[in-house]
Design a protein around this motif. Structure first.
Motif, short mmCIF file in Angstrom:
data_model
loop_
_atom_site.label_atom_id
_atom_site.label_comp_id
_atom_site.label_asym_id
_atom_site.label_seq_id
_atom_site.Cartn_x
_atom_site.Cartn_y
_atom_site.Cartn_z
N ASN A 1 35.64 10.95 -18.76
CA ASN A 1 36.01 12.27 -18.26
C ASN A 1 36.71 13.06 -19.34
O ASN A 1 36.39 14.22 -19.60
N VAL B 1 34.29 14.04 -22.22
CA VAL B 1 33.38 15.13 -21.89
C VAL B 1 34.14 16.43 -21.76
O VAL B 1 33.68 17.49 -22.22
N ALA B 2 35.34 16.39 -21.18
CA ALA B 2 36.15 17.61 -21.05
C ALA B 2 36.46 18.17 -22.43
O ALA B 2 36.37 19.38 -22.66
N ARG C 1 34.70 17.76 -25.13
CA ARG C 1 33.48 18.30 -25.72
C ARG C 1 33.17 19.69 -25.18
O ARG C 1 32.75 20.58 -25.90
N ILE C 2 33.38 19.86 -23.87
CA ILE C 2 33.09 21.16 -23.26
C ILE C 2 34.06 22.22 -23.79
O ILE C 2 33.68 23.35 -24.09
N LEU C 3 35.33 21.86 -23.94
CA LEU C 3 36.33 22.85 -24.31
C LEU C 3 36.35 23.11 -25.82
O LEU C 3 36.52 24.25 -26.25
N PRO D 1 30.70 10.17 -16.76
CA PRO D 1 30.18 11.48 -17.20
C PRO D 1 29.47 11.46 -18.55
O PRO D 1 28.58 12.26 -18.78
N GLY D 2 29.82 10.54 -19.45
CA GLY D 2 29.22 10.58 -20.78
C GLY D 2 27.81 10.03 -20.87
O GLY D 2 27.14 10.22 -21.87
N LEU E 1 25.82 11.66 -24.02
CA LEU E 1 26.30 12.99 -24.42
C LEU E 1 26.89 12.97 -25.82
O LEU E 1 26.77 13.92 -26.57
#
Lengths: 126, 160, 93
Positions: free
Chosen positions: B76, B79-80, B82-84, B117-118, B136
């Motif tokens: 989590n 991935v968070a 990576r998104i930010l 998530p990854g 990901l």
């Protein structure tokens, strides 16, 4: 409004869980919008479905249990349900996307070269 | 025993769910138990062969669950970030040859991988016994070895 | 004091989750391909379900629980049906 009679530690704990859960879900939705290819975006909603849901469920169970004075655990059904069902939907959707992309000639055989980046966004509208 | 309770795990889960949704009382326990028994036998007519579970290795469910929850938490955060903050490593497909067979163990593995998530389960090649996973963040981690050691090994022991 | 902390956190959560639904809806409308729209719909369902739970906590009412559960169930079935349709071209073969 609820929560006036809770001890401070409980309020802080519940508040932290709610904030963590909703922030993770928001970041997941942000990723849904900002990540480049479809296969990258496939991972984003898992944030909200795993610990996003988990944290909110824990907070809800804690709040209603402390307020009612009895253990209230029925939210855990929603938690387990979402944690089990969202991956199932994601999985079938991933397979569907792969089949469609291969059929439309957008990517080669399913992952024939490991580590190859695939772009869903260059695709023609379907 | 086998004829009376063909799917014990399902029946137990149904009783628990029934009690959580109503109230914990003797009457509800009896009613929920009856529903669970009927549902278990109904499923047995559709799917006579339940998964075979090695009872001696059942304790391995506990460390596996703990590992999965910790990995989901770690993933989590990854991935968070990576998104930010943007990507640090490319994403891509990974092929993983597995020794695991049978619909139930593979379903559990698929659930674990996709709930994290990854990584996401893409497809399963029955003939070659090969799994296609989308990862990901391909940051040099040996994904086939990781999946084999962390998830496949305990599942191989639990399911006979 | 604890009421204040909880109100602030729950208000923040409501805003964040509503925003998440909006972002998912934006992807739903932008789409590009059908699988993007289905994925966005699923994410919107989960976020709305969480919004219901947070609202229940804020109002101190247990009535939203059933609504959230129905939402989770319908969300799963609809996403699954749509994904299956994309995979095969029909829902039930």
């Amino acid at each position: 409004m609820s929560g006036a009679d809770l001890p401070l530690w409980a309020a802080v704990l519940i508040a932290a869980l709610v904030v963590i859960g909703s922030t993770l879900t928001l970041i997941g939705a942000l990723g849904l919008l900002s990540l480049r290819s479809f296969y990258d975006r496939l991972h984003a909603p898992a944030l909200g479905a795993s610990w996003g849901t988990g944290a909110v469920i824990l907070a809800s169970m804690a709040l209603f249990s402390l307020q009612g004075g009895t253990l209230q655990l029925h939210e855990i059904i929603i938690g387990v349900f979402v944690m089990v069902t969202t991956p199932v939907a994601t999985m079938i959707l991933g397979r569907a996307a792969l089949t469609r992309d291969v059929a439309d000639g957008l990517i080669a055989a399913p992952g024939s070269e490991p580590g190859s980046e695939t772009g869903g966004d260059q695709s023609p509208p379907a | 025993m086998k004829r009376f309770l063909p799917h014990p795990v399902l029946s137990l889960a149904l009783v628990l769910m029934w009690l959580l949704l109503t109230r914990f009382s003797l009457g509800q326990l009896l009613l929920g138990g009856a529903v669970a028994l009927v549902a278990g036998r109904a499923l047995a007519t559709i799917e006579p062969e339940g998964p075979r579970i090695r009872l001696g290795a059942l304790w391995r469910v506990v460390p596996l669950t703990a590992v999965v929850f910790a990995d989901i938490l770690k993933s989590n955060l990854l991935v968070a970030r990576r998104i930010l903050r943007g990507a640090r490593a490319p994403s891509g497909f990974v092929r993983v040859p597995l020794r695991l067979r049978g619909p139930m163990p593979l379903a559990v593995l698929a659930l674990i991988l996709t709930a994290t998530p990854g990584s996401a389960w893409m497809s399963w090649d029955e003939e070659k016994g090969e799994l296609l996973v989308h990862v990901l963040e391909l940051d040099g981690t040996d994904w086939p070895a990781l999946i084999r050691d962390r998830y496949e090994a305990p599942l191989l022991e639990i399911f006979a | 004091m604890s009421a204040l902390i909880l109100t602030a956190a729950l208000s923040y959560a409501q805003i964040a989750l509503a925003l998440a639904v909006c972002l998912a809806t934006a992807r739903l409308l932008r789409g590009k391909r059908a699988q993007d729209r289905v994925l966005a719909l699923d994410a919107a369902y989960v976020a709305t379900m969480l919004l219901l739970l947070v609202t229940a906590m804020r109002m101190g009412s247990g009535l939203f629980f059933e609504a959230a559960m129905i939402m989770a169930g319908i969300g799963f079935v609809s996403s699954l049906a749509l994904a299956k349709f994309l995979l095969r071209g029909e829902v039930i073969e």
